[in-house]
Every structure is written in C-alpha cells, then in structure tokens.
Write an enzyme that holds these catalytic residues in place. Structure first.
Site, PDB file in Angstrom:
ATOM      1  CG  HIS A 109     -27.841 -26.207  38.202  1.00  0.00           C
ATOM      2  ND1 HIS A 109     -26.676 -26.899  37.958  1.00  0.00           N
ATOM      3  CD2 HIS A 109     -27.489 -24.898  38.172  1.00  0.00           C
ATOM      4  CE1 HIS A 109     -25.684 -26.062  37.794  1.00  0.00           C
ATOM      5  NE2 HIS A 109     -26.144 -24.836  37.915  1.00  0.00           N
ATOM      6  CG  HIS A 126     -26.394 -20.032  39.559  1.00  0.00           C
ATOM      7  ND1 HIS A 126     -25.149 -20.269  40.100  1.00  0.00           N
ATOM      8  CD2 HIS A 126     -26.531 -20.913  38.538  1.00  0.00           C
ATOM      9  CE1 HIS A 126     -24.552 -21.246  39.421  1.00  0.00           C
ATOM     10  NE2 HIS A 126     -25.366 -21.657  38.462  1.00  0.00           N
ATOM     11  CE  LYS A 162     -21.742 -27.469  39.843  1.00  0.00           C
ATOM     12  NZ  LYS A 162     -22.590 -26.365  39.405  1.00  0.00           N
ATOM     13  CG  HIS A 179     -19.323 -26.625  35.428  1.00  0.00           C
ATOM     14  ND1 HIS A 179     -20.151 -25.538  35.231  1.00  0.00           N
ATOM     15  CD2 HIS A 179     -18.547 -26.698  34.315  1.00  0.00           C
ATOM     16  CE1 HIS A 179     -19.874 -24.982  34.063  1.00  0.00           C
ATOM     17  NE2 HIS A 179     -18.894 -25.660  33.494  1.00  0.00           N
ATOM     18  CG  HIS A 221     -24.878 -27.091  33.500  1.00  0.00           C
ATOM     19  ND1 HIS A 221     -23.681 -27.719  33.257  1.00  0.00           N
ATOM     20  CD2 HIS A 221     -24.642 -26.225  34.509  1.00  0.00           C
ATOM     21  CE1 HIS A 221     -22.769 -27.236  34.070  1.00  0.00           C
ATOM     22  NE2 HIS A 221     -23.323 -26.337  34.850  1.00  0.00           N
ATOM     23  CG  ASP A 280     -26.813 -23.155  34.971  1.00  0.00           C
ATOM     24  OD1 ASP A 280     -26.534 -22.645  36.071  1.00  0.00           O
ATOM     25  OD2 ASP A 280     -25.967 -23.305  34.069  1.00  0.00           O
ATOM     26  CG  HIS A 283     -24.299 -12.689  35.324  1.00  0.00           C
ATOM     27  ND1 HIS A 283     -23.241 -12.702  36.210  1.00  0.00           N
ATOM     28  CD2 HIS A 283     -24.408 -13.956  34.873  1.00  0.00           C
ATOM     29  CE1 HIS A 283     -22.726 -13.917  36.281  1.00  0.00           C
ATOM     30  NE2 HIS A 283     -23.421 -14.714  35.481  1.00  0.00           N
TER      31      HIS A 283
HETATM   32  O1  DOR Z   1     -23.636 -19.835  32.504  1.00  0.00           O
HETATM   33  C1  DOR Z   1     -23.325 -20.100  33.652  1.00  0.00           C
HETATM   34  N1  DOR Z   1     -23.530 -19.225  34.663  1.00  0.00           N
HETATM   35  N2  DOR Z   1     -22.759 -21.283  33.904  1.00  0.00           N
HETATM   36  C2  DOR Z   1     -22.281 -21.591  35.108  1.00  0.00           C
HETATM   37  O2  DOR Z   1     -21.761 -22.656  35.261  1.00  0.00           O
HETATM   38  C3  DOR Z   1     -22.314 -20.605  36.212  1.00  0.00           C
HETATM   39  C4  DOR Z   1     -23.378 -19.618  36.029  1.00  0.00           C
HETATM   40  C5  DOR Z   1     -23.229 -18.420  36.916  1.00  0.00           C
HETATM   41  O3  DOR Z   1     -23.008 -18.580  38.110  1.00  0.00           O
HETATM   42  O4  DOR Z   1     -23.355 -17.288  36.414  1.00  0.00           O
HETATM   43 ZN    ZN Z   2     -24.975 -23.252  37.257  1.00  0.00          ZN
END
Ligand code: DOR
Ligand code: ZN
Length: 345
Positions: free
Chosen positions: A13, A15, A98, A135, A173, A246, A250
């Site tokens: 998992h 991103h 998903k 999720h 998660h 996960d 950002h």
């Molecule tokens: O904390 C998270 N960030 N949880 C999520 O489900 C998405 C992820 C994100 O894409 O930033």
């Molecule tokens: Zn995620």
C-alpha cells in the site's frame, strides 16, 4: 555485528503521487522494496485501464532503469465499468481495485457513496478473483473519527462479506484491535495491511505536548492499546497480515498549516523501524513473513528472489529529516525512538 537477511520486501500500500513529487520520492521506495501496490487517488483519479496504463508509464519513466515494479490499482467509482476492470485484470496490469468511501480521505471525492451502485463490479471481481482493497472507514458525520473503522467493519464490511463471500478483500491500514481481531477471525478471503507508523505511534504522540501535524493521517492513530494489538498481530506471523506502509507524501507546507493534509511519509526509514519493532517484540525471525512473504502469497505472486540485509549497530542510526522534491520538502516519519538498524548497501 548482528545482521538479518530477508527476501526483498514489498510494500502492499503505497502513494507515489505524480509529476515532481513522484520523481522526488519514488527512489525512496525503490531503494529497499521490489514491488508496491500503488494507490490510485490522484487528481483526477486513476479510474480506467487506460488511466492505469498511462500512470504506470509515468512511474516507469520516473524510475529510469530501476527494476522496481509498480502494481497498479483502479479507483472504484459508481461509474466504473466491470468490463474495463476485467480487461485490466486479465492482462495483469492491475493487481487490485481500491474502494474509497466518498469523503473518507485525501482525494476520495469521486469514491463510492452507495455500495449497491458498484455491486456489478464487485460481483465481476469475485468471479475473476481480483482483490478489492478497502479504506475501511465510515464517513457518517455523526460517527466519531476514532470510531470510524470499527463502525465500518460492523455496518459495511461484514454485510458485504456476507453478501459476496467469494470476493477477496484486503482491509487496508488497520488501526484498531477490532480490525485485527476481525481479520484473524475470518475464515477466508480476507487479509489486511498494517502501516509502519501505526505500529509505533499512538494518539498521545500526535497530541500531547503540542500538535504534531506529521503524525496526522487517516485512519487517525488510536489509543496505545490499539497500537499494542496491531504490533501483536504484525509479529504473529499470521499469513493474512502484512506490510502496507501507506507512505503518503505531502509537502511540508500542506502539513504545517491551519488545515493540514493527512499522510505520513515513511518510505525512507520503514525497514529499519520495523526491524527495531520486531527486535523489541522478540520476533525478528518473523519480520520476513510480514515484509516479504505474506503479502506476495495473498496477491498470488512468488516472493522476490533478491534479498536485503539489515545490520544492527550499537549506536543509534539517523535518517534524513526530510526529502527535497521538485514539489517542495517532505518530512520523513520520526518514530521518536532509537533505531539501531540500517539497510546494508
Ligand atoms: O493518511 C492518509 N493519507 N490516508 C489516506 O487514506 C490517504 C493518504 C493520502 O493519499 O495522502
Ligand atoms: Zn493510503
């Protein structure tokens, strides 16, 4: 020096984002992992087979000649076409679909409001054996944010499994004792991922002595007793339980602000932290199952042939505090504990 050698891990998992962020962070995963399930919550989301093909090309371009393999997912919407999903599964492009309940998290606006609307897709997935990654949080405004996972399991997941027992589901998660207990009691077709950060921090780390925006993620970190249950599950060796970091970057400006984004970026130091956790819990011999064997088996893949070696030093190891990307700086997860493990290079 103490060393441990594992089959090369996979991250079930992850991103990876897009554009300059993708270029800036993909190497942090490719350094230690062989494969990852890549989340589709871009703007706009990765909905169709064509979207996934194009996104995979962008990821491959960012990787250059690195052999890291992105396993693609499709973002389930109420307009998703079952034939398109089946075609994407058939040629091996996608590993899973998903499900984001609409409004549950970052870029989930296009997610599912009414599960009834996606039943034809889910039935098709059950028929062809394509897993659904979920999720697992309700978005009902009246439900307290700390209860959203437990309420989801009772009111959405359990009825869905009763209605479609052949659908293979990965509950993503998991953050509660309720969640790991539910998965461990299931007879079949259910597995779960656990993140690195939920094994290490509880809500006190986020909120006591000042608010720490880099620990804000969804599902939100819970009480310490839940963290203890997650750790016990992770180190148990249970084949249904495996790593999905996960890791969700950002830029700092989007985290350190009046209304910050959810996400913890842990790709850089996940394996050393996990080695520390498993060592503390007397379970180093089960680390490989969690990072490198269980998830591959669940997704019908062989474990990686390549290996990775972790080495322990008496002195604590340090990691970069942040990664600089073309999109801006991204803070690396601080586990607030001494880490004595590093990946041997
Ligand atoms: O904390 C998270 N960030 N949880 C999520 O489900 C998405 C992820 C994100 O894409 O930033
Ligand atoms: Zn995620």
């Amino acid at each position: 020096m103490q060393q441990i050698t594992l089959r090369r891990p996979d991250d079930w998992h992850l991103h990876l984002r897009d554009g300059p962020m993708l270029e800036g962070i993909v190497g942090e995963s490719a350094r230690d992992f062989a494969r990852a399930i890549v989340m589709p919550n871009l703007v706009p989301p990765v909905v169709t087979r064509a979207d996934a093909l194009a996104y995979r090309d962008r990821i491959r371009a960012a990787l250059g000649d690195d052999p890291f393999r992105p396993c693609m997912t499709l973002y389930l919407t109420e307009a998703t076409d079952p034939d398109d999903v089946a075609a994407a599964a058939e040629d091996g492009l996608v590993t899973a679909v998903k499900l984001y309940p609409a409004g549950a998290t970052t870029n989930s606006q296009s997610g599912v409001r009414d599960l009834g609307e996606v039943m034809p897709v889910l039935e098709r997935m059950a028929a062809i054996g394509l897993p659904l990654c979920i999720h697992g949080e309700v978005t009902t405004p009246e439900v307290d944010i700390f209860d959203r996972e437990a309420v989801f399991i009772e009111t959405v997941l359990d009825p869905l499994r009763a209605r479609l027992p052949e659908l293979r589901i990965t509950l993503e998660h998991v953050t509660t004792k309720d969640g790991v207990d539910y998965v461990r009691e299931a007879e079949k077709n259910l597995a779960c991922t656990l993140t690195t950060h939920h094994l290490v921090i509880d809500r006190n780390h986020m909120l006591v002595g000042g608010i720490r925006p880099h620990y804000y993620c969804l599902p939100i970190v819970k009480r310490a007793e839940h963290k203890r249950a997650l750790r016990a599950a992770a180190v148990s060796g249970d084949a249904r339980i495996f790593l999905g970091t996960d890791s969700a970057p950002h830029v700092d400006a989007a985290k350190e602000t009046g209304c910050g984004c959810a996400g913890v970026f842990s790709a850089t130091n996940t394996l050393p932290i996990l080695a520390q956790v498993f060592e503390e819990d007397g379970a180093l011999d089960r680390l490989e199952a969690f990072t490198s064997l269980n998830g591959a088996a669940w997704y019908g893949m062989d474990p990686n042939e390549a290996t990775i070696t972790l080495e322990r030093s008496d002195d604590p190891v340090t990691f970069p505090a942040r990664i600089e990307t073309g999109a801006g700086p991204v803070t690396v997860f601080d586990p607030q504990m001494e880490i004595h493990w590093r990946v041997a290079r």
